[in-house]
Write an enzyme that holds these catalytic residues in place. Structure first.
Site, mmCIF file in Angstrom:
data_model
loop_
_atom_site.group_PDB
_atom_site.id
_atom_site.type_symbol
_atom_site.label_atom_id
_atom_site.label_comp_id
_atom_site.label_asym_id
_atom_site.label_seq_id
_atom_site.Cartn_x
_atom_site.Cartn_y
_atom_site.Cartn_z
ATOM 1 N N GLU A 59 0.825 -1.206 0.000
ATOM 2 C CA GLU A 59 0.000 0.000 0.000
ATOM 3 C C GLU A 59 0.861 1.259 0.000
ATOM 4 O O GLU A 59 0.549 2.239 -0.697
ATOM 5 C CB GLU A 59 -0.916 0.012 1.229
ATOM 6 C CG GLU A 59 -1.889 -1.157 1.296
ATOM 7 C CD GLU A 59 -1.356 -2.346 2.078
ATOM 8 O OE1 GLU A 59 -2.160 -3.003 2.755
ATOM 9 O OE2 GLU A 59 -0.128 -2.617 2.004
ATOM 10 N N CYS A 93 -0.518 0.224 7.618
ATOM 11 C CA CYS A 93 -0.978 0.682 6.312
ATOM 12 C C CYS A 93 -2.389 1.242 6.388
ATOM 13 O O CYS A 93 -2.747 2.153 5.629
ATOM 14 C CB CYS A 93 -0.926 -0.459 5.301
ATOM 15 S SG CYS A 93 0.765 -0.974 4.912
ATOM 16 N N LEU A 299 9.858 -39.241 3.246
ATOM 17 C CA LEU A 299 8.750 -38.713 2.460
ATOM 18 C C LEU A 299 7.443 -39.436 2.793
ATOM 19 O O LEU A 299 6.402 -38.813 2.997
ATOM 20 C CB LEU A 299 9.061 -38.839 0.974
ATOM 21 C CG LEU A 299 10.110 -37.875 0.425
ATOM 22 C CD1 LEU A 299 10.678 -38.396 -0.898
ATOM 23 C CD2 LEU A 299 9.523 -36.481 0.241
#
Length: 357
Positions: A59, A93, A299
């Site tokens: 922003e 912001c 995994l």
């Protein structure tokens, strides 16, 4: 977003916010990626994104890019994520938007971070600003899936990665020697891109001993991830890359060991479940995303516990005939990227831990 759907003005500008935000992929974390667009009389007069943690937010950059600041009082600012309402490394912001007199704010999705979590929206509305929330909400949430998972699920966002042969093996059986080469130079470069996008990379003892990996980013631009190796009884020799290079490393062990300048020894209870302890420790240290590059056992342990969010599996045309079986994932949701000589199967886990992301 459905490509056949006619998009609204709000969706068009939020879509641009998402495009801008992605440019902060490697610089913004641990902050979220955010893009902002300012529109006056149907024309974009300012744009910005969050480039780097600790620097100006989207922003601020968008507002500063507007040449004629008087136009802000008759403009709309579009933001992919709720403007912050608290003092961190930069001022709020929401306060800047109020100060500049911007009358309209359109927001993609709310911020789950506890110090914001709707407070930015409330502050803007309390100041008399017209606020619209939830434009391309799903797309905006997916943009910051790592950030949102970290704050909502209280664990890092978990990405799995491996390459497997056409007959379902990830390596030959070996006690030493060279591994089976399944990836191409191009897909190996892609692995380094994913390393640059992760806060940490994890391997097990066997992978560390067999491959002596460096686990850094060499073939892509970006930061090196924290290296994490699970070494229960401290089998890895001191001269191996993981303990020698000048990159931060965690060793997860049950043994007492003094830390060095770059290596931290994290002692945990291996008689209890390993992964929840590891993920809790990573979360406590603000590690928002991890890439699991270990062997089949490590995994599969993440898969079995449903502790994963995405998996990138390279399906090669090479046949090994025998060796180490690849991990198994039930095909929940997946896409195939065929831009490579062998396609990358991209799996998404949509279990309850990542609902809404």
């Amino acid at each position: 977003m459905n490509k056949n759907k006619t998009i609204t003005e709000e969706e068009k500008y939020i879509s641009r916010c998402i495009q801008l935000a992605r440019q902060g992929m490697t610089g913004a974390p641990p902050n979220p990626m955010v893009g902002a667009v300012i529109v006056y009389n149907g024309k974009i007069i300012g744009e910005g994104f969050h480039r780097k943690c600790g620097e100006a937010h989207a922003e601020v950059n968008a507002i500063n890019s507007v040449r004629n600041q008087s136009q802000l009082k008759k403009s709309t600012i579009y933001v992919s994520l709720e403007p912050c309402s608290h003092y961190g490394k930069t001022p709020p912001c929401a306060d800047l938007i109020i100060e500049k007199g911007i009358p309209n704010v359109v927001i993609g999705c709310k911020d789950p971070f506890a110090k914001v979590a709707g407070r930015g929206i409330k502050k803007l509305r309390d100041a008399g600003i017209n606020v619209t929330v939830g434009i391309l909400e799903q797309e905006c949430c997916k943009l910051n899936k790592r950030f949102i998972t970290f704050h909502s699920c209280k664990r890092p966002y978990i990405v799995l990665k491996w390459a497997e042969s056409v007959d379902g093996f990830i390596d030959v059986k070996r006690s030493g020697g060279k591994p089976a080469i399944l990836s191409s130079p191009l897909t190996s470069m892609l692995v380094h891109k994913r390393r640059a996008e992760a806060d940490a990379i994890i391997v097990g003892t066997k992978t560390a001993l067999l491959d002596n990996p460096t686990l850094n980013v060499r073939h892509w631009y970006g930061n090196n991830p924290l290296r994490v190796v699970i070494d229960r009884t401290l089998k890895i020799p001191d001269h191996f890359h993981l303990l020698q290079n000048d990159l931060p490393t965690w060793v997860i062990t049950e043994k007492e060991h003094a830390d060095s300048s770059i290596t931290t020894y994290k002692k945990i209870d291996f008689t209890d479940e390993l992964l929840p302890q590891l993920l809790t420790e990573l979360h406590k240290n603000n590690i928002q995303s991890i890439l699991v590059e270990g062997g089949a056992t490590l995994l599969q342990s993440f898969i079995n516990k449903k502790l994963w969010d995405e998996a990138f599996v390279e399906k090669t045309t090479i046949s090994l005939n025998e060796g180490v079986k690849a991990p198994h994932i039930d095909a929940i949701v997946y896409s195939v990227d065929e831009h490579f000589s062998t396609p990358i199967w991209h799996y998404f886990n949509e279990n309850e831990t990542s609902e809404g992301i």
